[in-house]
Write a protein that holds these residues in place. Structure first.
Motif, PDB file in Angstrom:
ATOM      1  N   LEU A  58     -39.926  -3.170  -1.673  1.00  0.00           N
ATOM      2  CA  LEU A  58     -39.049  -2.123  -2.192  1.00  0.00           C
ATOM      3  C   LEU A  58     -38.406  -1.424  -1.006  1.00  0.00           C
ATOM      4  CD1 LEU A  58     -40.437   0.957  -1.770  1.00  0.00           C
ATOM      5  CD2 LEU A  58     -41.890   0.136  -3.587  1.00  0.00           C
ATOM      6  N   ARG A  63     -30.239   1.571  -2.072  1.00  0.00           N
ATOM      7  CA  ARG A  63     -29.963   0.877  -3.325  1.00  0.00           C
ATOM      8  C   ARG A  63     -29.252  -0.412  -2.944  1.00  0.00           C
ATOM      9  NH1 ARG A  63     -28.387   3.634  -7.258  1.00  0.00           N
ATOM     10  NH2 ARG A  63     -28.969   5.597  -6.335  1.00  0.00           N
ATOM     11  N   GLN A  64     -29.432  -1.461  -3.746  1.00  0.00           N
ATOM     12  CA  GLN A  64     -28.844  -2.743  -3.420  1.00  0.00           C
ATOM     13  C   GLN A  64     -28.116  -3.316  -4.628  1.00  0.00           C
ATOM     14  OE1 GLN A  64     -32.474  -4.769  -1.843  1.00  0.00           O
ATOM     15  NE2 GLN A  64     -31.272  -4.864   0.031  1.00  0.00           N
ATOM     16  N   LEU A  75     -34.386 -12.505 -10.038  1.00  0.00           N
ATOM     17  CA  LEU A  75     -34.923 -11.263  -9.506  1.00  0.00           C
ATOM     18  C   LEU A  75     -36.161 -10.898 -10.304  1.00  0.00           C
ATOM     19  CD1 LEU A  75     -34.020  -8.792  -7.511  1.00  0.00           C
ATOM     20  CD2 LEU A  75     -33.828  -7.630  -9.700  1.00  0.00           C
ATOM     21  N   MET A  77     -39.373  -8.451 -11.048  1.00  0.00           N
ATOM     22  CA  MET A  77     -39.771  -7.051 -10.978  1.00  0.00           C
ATOM     23  C   MET A  77     -41.114  -6.931 -11.701  1.00  0.00           C
ATOM     24  SD  MET A  77     -36.108  -5.442 -12.071  1.00  0.00           S
ATOM     25  CE  MET A  77     -36.123  -6.529 -13.501  1.00  0.00           C
ATOM     26  N   ILE A  90     -26.517  -7.682  -9.989  1.00  0.00           N
ATOM     27  CA  ILE A  90     -27.734  -6.939 -10.341  1.00  0.00           C
ATOM     28  C   ILE A  90     -27.847  -5.763  -9.378  1.00  0.00           C
ATOM     29  CG2 ILE A  90     -30.246  -6.966 -10.482  1.00  0.00           C
ATOM     30  CD1 ILE A  90     -30.124  -9.931 -11.144  1.00  0.00           C
ATOM     31  N   HIS A  91     -28.031  -4.562  -9.930  1.00  0.00           N
ATOM     32  CA  HIS A  91     -28.226  -3.353  -9.134  1.00  0.00           C
ATOM     33  C   HIS A  91     -29.722  -3.039  -9.095  1.00  0.00           C
ATOM     34  CE1 HIS A  91     -28.650   1.173  -9.149  1.00  0.00           C
ATOM     35  NE2 HIS A  91     -28.216   0.889  -7.939  1.00  0.00           N
ATOM     36  N   VAL A  92     -30.258  -2.824  -7.897  1.00  0.00           N
ATOM     37  CA  VAL A  92     -31.659  -2.428  -7.718  1.00  0.00           C
ATOM     38  C   VAL A  92     -31.666  -1.036  -7.086  1.00  0.00           C
ATOM     39  CG1 VAL A  92     -33.875  -2.984  -6.644  1.00  0.00           C
ATOM     40  CG2 VAL A  92     -32.362  -4.835  -7.403  1.00  0.00           C
ATOM     41  N   ARG A  96     -37.540   0.679  -6.378  1.00  0.00           N
ATOM     42  CA  ARG A  96     -37.859  -0.358  -7.366  1.00  0.00           C
ATOM     43  C   ARG A  96     -38.391  -1.610  -6.681  1.00  0.00           C
ATOM     44  NH1 ARG A  96     -37.444   0.149 -12.895  1.00  0.00           N
ATOM     45  NH2 ARG A  96     -37.641  -2.060 -12.590  1.00  0.00           N
ATOM     46  N   HIS A  98     -39.048  -5.381  -6.034  1.00  0.00           N
ATOM     47  CA  HIS A  98     -38.305  -6.571  -6.454  1.00  0.00           C
ATOM     48  C   HIS A  98     -38.599  -7.738  -5.523  1.00  0.00           C
ATOM     49  CE1 HIS A  98     -35.664  -4.488  -3.595  1.00  0.00           C
ATOM     50  NE2 HIS A  98     -35.111  -5.663  -3.325  1.00  0.00           N
ATOM     51  N   VAL A 100     -36.564 -11.523  -4.731  1.00  0.00           N
ATOM     52  CA  VAL A 100     -35.450 -12.446  -4.984  1.00  0.00           C
ATOM     53  C   VAL A 100     -35.904 -13.866  -4.711  1.00  0.00           C
ATOM     54  CG1 VAL A 100     -33.117 -13.104  -4.273  1.00  0.00           C
ATOM     55  CG2 VAL A 100     -33.724 -10.702  -4.466  1.00  0.00           C
ATOM     56  N   SER A 114     -25.938  -2.924   0.496  1.00  0.00           N
ATOM     57  CA  SER A 114     -27.049  -1.971   0.536  1.00  0.00           C
ATOM     58  C   SER A 114     -26.535  -0.637   1.045  1.00  0.00           C
ATOM     59  CB  SER A 114     -28.158  -2.459   1.476  1.00  0.00           C
ATOM     60  OG  SER A 114     -28.629  -3.726   1.094  1.00  0.00           O
TER      61      SER A 114
END
Length: 144
Positions: A58, A63-64, A75, A77, A90-92, A96, A98, A100, A114
């Motif tokens: 994380l 934010r990515q 992705l 989670m 996809i917004h992370v 959060r 995650h 990939v 990012s």
């Protein structure tokens, strides 16, 4: 634009190309190209061959956004899995967990934005308690 402002505008604008001078490796044999590296924003193009992944993690502040150009991005989670195909993003958000992966049969190419920079902002996480992978999503596919 006036003559007086032209040098200021020219110094703020730059062209970047994915090439040997901005290439890096990451994850399990994945490649990336640093297109923009600023404190407030990173922009990268990344390539994952079939069966490759990064480690679960994380970002506290960053934010990515993952925007897929080719292939299919998986992705993972804690609560499940999202997949994105070309022209999908996809917004992370920050904080959060995650992970990939490229579970598809071909190369995965995506653009990663990012904000702010992820430099010094990555925390590895354990996957204990994460939702199990669906059977058709398992890494042990024999058809690769």
């Amino acid at each position: 634009m006036t003559r007086e402002t032209a040098p200021l505008v020219a110094s703020a604008v730059s062209l970047t190309e994915a090439g040997a001078d901005n290439l890096y490796s990451w994850g399990e044999g994945c490649l990336g190209w640093r297109l923009l590296e600023q404190d407030g924003l990173q922009l990268r193009q990344e390539l994952m061959q079939p069966g490759t992944s990064e480690t679960p993690h994380l970002h506290r502040r960053a934010r990515q956004v993952f925007y897929v150009l080719e292939g299919e991005l998986t992705l993972r989670m804690p609560e499940g899995t999202l997949r994105a195909r070309p022209r999908q993003a996809i917004h992370v958000p920050p904080g959060r967990p995650h992970w990939v992966r490229n579970d598809g049969p071909g190369d995965l190419v995506f653009v990663l934005a990012s904000s702010p920079s992820t430099a010094g902002d990555r925390i590895e996480v354990e996957t204990d308690g994460w939702a199990p992978l669906p059977h058709d999503d398992a890494n042990d596919k024999g058809d690769r």
